[in-house]
Design a protein around this motif. Structure first.
Motif, PDB file in Angstrom:
ATOM      1  N   PHE A  85      -8.003  -6.289  -8.096  1.00 21.18           N
ATOM      2  CA  PHE A  85      -8.259  -7.554  -8.786  1.00 21.18           C
ATOM      3  C   PHE A  85      -7.232  -8.567  -8.305  1.00 21.18           C
ATOM      4  O   PHE A  85      -6.030  -8.298  -8.327  1.00 21.18           O
ATOM      5  CB  PHE A  85      -8.157  -7.356 -10.289  1.00 21.18           C
ATOM      6  N   ARG A  86      -7.741  -9.676  -7.850  1.00 22.69           N
ATOM      7  CA  ARG A  86      -6.874 -10.643  -7.169  1.00 22.69           C
ATOM      8  C   ARG A  86      -7.145 -12.062  -7.615  1.00 22.69           C
ATOM      9  O   ARG A  86      -8.241 -12.380  -8.071  1.00 22.69           O
ATOM     10  CB  ARG A  86      -7.133 -10.582  -5.652  1.00 22.69           C
ATOM     11  N   ARG A  87      -6.156 -12.896  -7.428  1.00 24.62           N
ATOM     12  CA  ARG A  87      -6.354 -14.335  -7.527  1.00 24.62           C
ATOM     13  C   ARG A  87      -6.256 -14.843  -6.095  1.00 24.62           C
ATOM     14  O   ARG A  87      -5.196 -14.933  -5.513  1.00 24.62           O
ATOM     15  CB  ARG A  87      -5.292 -14.950  -8.429  1.00 24.62           C
ATOM     16  N   PHE A 112       4.236  -3.745   3.109  1.00 28.85           N
ATOM     17  CA  PHE A 112       3.220  -2.991   3.850  1.00 28.85           C
ATOM     18  C   PHE A 112       2.746  -1.800   3.016  1.00 28.85           C
ATOM     19  O   PHE A 112       3.535  -1.193   2.276  1.00 28.85           O
ATOM     20  CB  PHE A 112       3.795  -2.492   5.181  1.00 28.85           C
ATOM     21  N   HIS A 113       1.455  -1.481   3.135  1.00 36.46           N
ATOM     22  CA  HIS A 113       0.895  -0.347   2.399  1.00 36.46           C
ATOM     23  C   HIS A 113      -0.387   0.114   3.090  1.00 36.46           C
ATOM     24  O   HIS A 113      -0.950  -0.616   3.903  1.00 36.46           O
ATOM     25  CB  HIS A 113       0.625  -0.732   0.940  1.00 36.46           C
ATOM     26  N   GLY A 114      -0.819   1.327   2.732  1.00 35.65           N
ATOM     27  CA  GLY A 114      -2.042   1.874   3.314  1.00 35.65           C
ATOM     28  C   GLY A 114      -2.476   3.106   2.535  1.00 35.65           C
ATOM     29  O   GLY A 114      -1.906   3.422   1.486  1.00 35.65           O
ATOM     30  N   LEU A 132      -1.585   0.842   7.713  1.00 39.62           N
ATOM     31  CA  LEU A 132      -0.570  -0.023   7.090  1.00 39.62           C
ATOM     32  C   LEU A 132      -0.878  -1.491   7.348  1.00 39.62           C
ATOM     33  O   LEU A 132      -1.147  -1.889   8.478  1.00 39.62           O
ATOM     34  CB  LEU A 132       0.819   0.300   7.652  1.00 39.62           C
ATOM     35  N   HIS A 133      -0.843  -2.274   6.290  1.00 38.46           N
ATOM     36  CA  HIS A 133      -1.132  -3.705   6.397  1.00 38.46           C
ATOM     37  C   HIS A 133      -0.458  -4.418   5.234  1.00 38.46           C
ATOM     38  O   HIS A 133       0.071  -3.781   4.316  1.00 38.46           O
ATOM     39  CB  HIS A 133      -2.640  -3.940   6.329  1.00 38.46           C
ATOM     40  N   ARG A 134      -0.512  -5.737   5.271  1.00 39.52           N
ATOM     41  CA  ARG A 134      -0.067  -6.544   4.129  1.00 39.52           C
ATOM     42  C   ARG A 134      -1.233  -7.392   3.655  1.00 39.52           C
ATOM     43  O   ARG A 134      -2.104  -7.740   4.451  1.00 39.52           O
ATOM     44  CB  ARG A 134       1.089  -7.454   4.532  1.00 39.52           C
ATOM     45  N   ASP A 135      -1.261  -7.708   2.365  1.00 36.86           N
ATOM     46  CA  ASP A 135      -2.324  -8.567   1.826  1.00 36.86           C
ATOM     47  C   ASP A 135      -1.743  -9.967   1.706  1.00 36.86           C
ATOM     48  O   ASP A 135      -1.025 -10.268   0.741  1.00 36.86           O
ATOM     49  CB  ASP A 135      -2.771  -8.059   0.448  1.00 36.86           C
ATOM     50  N   ILE A 136      -2.058 -10.782   2.689  1.00 41.60           N
ATOM     51  CA  ILE A 136      -1.444 -12.118   2.727  1.00 41.60           C
ATOM     52  C   ILE A 136      -2.478 -13.219   2.964  1.00 41.60           C
ATOM     53  O   ILE A 136      -2.128 -14.322   3.356  1.00 41.60           O
ATOM     54  CB  ILE A 136      -0.323 -12.188   3.801  1.00 41.60           C
TER      55      ILE A 136
HETATM   56 FE    FE Z   1      -3.925  -3.956   0.782  1.00 38.88          FE
END
Ligand code: FE
Ligand code: MD3
Length: 209
Positions: A205-207, A182-184, A126-130
């Motif tokens: 796909f990210r900015r 949070f997700h994993g 589990l983590h966040r993309d920040i």
């Molecule tokens: Fe992620």
């Protein structure tokens, strides 16, 4: 599409689930990811805590997500080769734009893609993309190959995650509040997929810049 799979407590505002959205392009997406990996090979990065991640990763586009003893960040060059990352394939940019539009984000233009490879047993805790700069843009994710159980947590790490099975060609768009949840990914089970063999790939796909 709304998700009845989630308990209200975890109802994820801003998440759109597009099952099978990329099915027509599965093979072309896998091919494009393999071309990226020919220039910037998959590698298992170390966390700042010194553990090796079980998923292998590579990147394409203007920057790549990297992790090492110094921390997590976006880097304009591949630290393995010291070269710029391979270009973002036009197919990736087009699919991400179409999926985002379907989810209500009119002008999403990703500047990079992170490509994760899970062999059986690999997982993501589990983590966040920040680490991205722009939280107004969504993240679009595409699953390819072996199935996996996606873990959807909440606003805080202690929220017990809901489990969402993902198959090849499924697309998710994470915007709004969902963007910071949070997700994993649960450990990928053994199997063989006609396109990818004993592996699951996930494109995000990210900015980032
Ligand atoms: Fe992620
Ligand atoms: C929700 N990857 O690369 S994709 C990641 O299957 C990551 O490889 C997983 O989490 C994978 O960071 C999950 C779904 C995903 C991607 C990014 C998100 C969900 C997200 C960012 C914010 C919220």
């Amino acid at each position: 599409m709304t998700l009845d799979l989630f308990p209200d407590r975890l109802a994820p505002p801003g998440l759109s689930y597009l099952p099978g959205f990329a099915l027509d392009e599965e093979a072309a997406l896998v091919r494009a990811a393999m071309e990226v990996a020919a220039a910037a090979p998959f590698r298992r990065m170390a966390t700042p805590g010194g553990q090796e991640m079980s998923a292998a990763m590579t990147n394409c586009g203007a920057a790549g997500w990297v992790s090492d003893a110094k921390g997590y960040r976006y880097a304009r060059r591949d630290p393995v080769s010291a070269l710029p990352w391979p270009a973002l394939p036009a197919l990736f940019r087009a699919l991400a734009g179409r999926a985002a539009r379907e989810a209500g984000f009119a002008d999403f233009v990703p500047d990079m893609a992170l490509i994760n490879r899970y062999e059986p047993g690999a997982r993501m805790s589990l983590h966040r993309d920040i680490d991205e700069r722009d939280f107004a843009s969504p993240i679009v994710s595409v699953s390819l190959g072996l199935p996996a159980v996606f873990l959807w947590g909440g606003r805080v790490r202690a929220d017990k995650p809901a489990r969402l099975p993902l198959g090849s060609g499924d697309v998710l768009v994470w915007g709004g509040a969902a963007r910071k949840y949070f997700h994993g990914v649960a450990p990928v089970r053994k199997g063989e997929h006609p396109l990818t063999g004993a592996a699951r790939f996930n494109l995000t796909f990210r900015r980032a810049l």
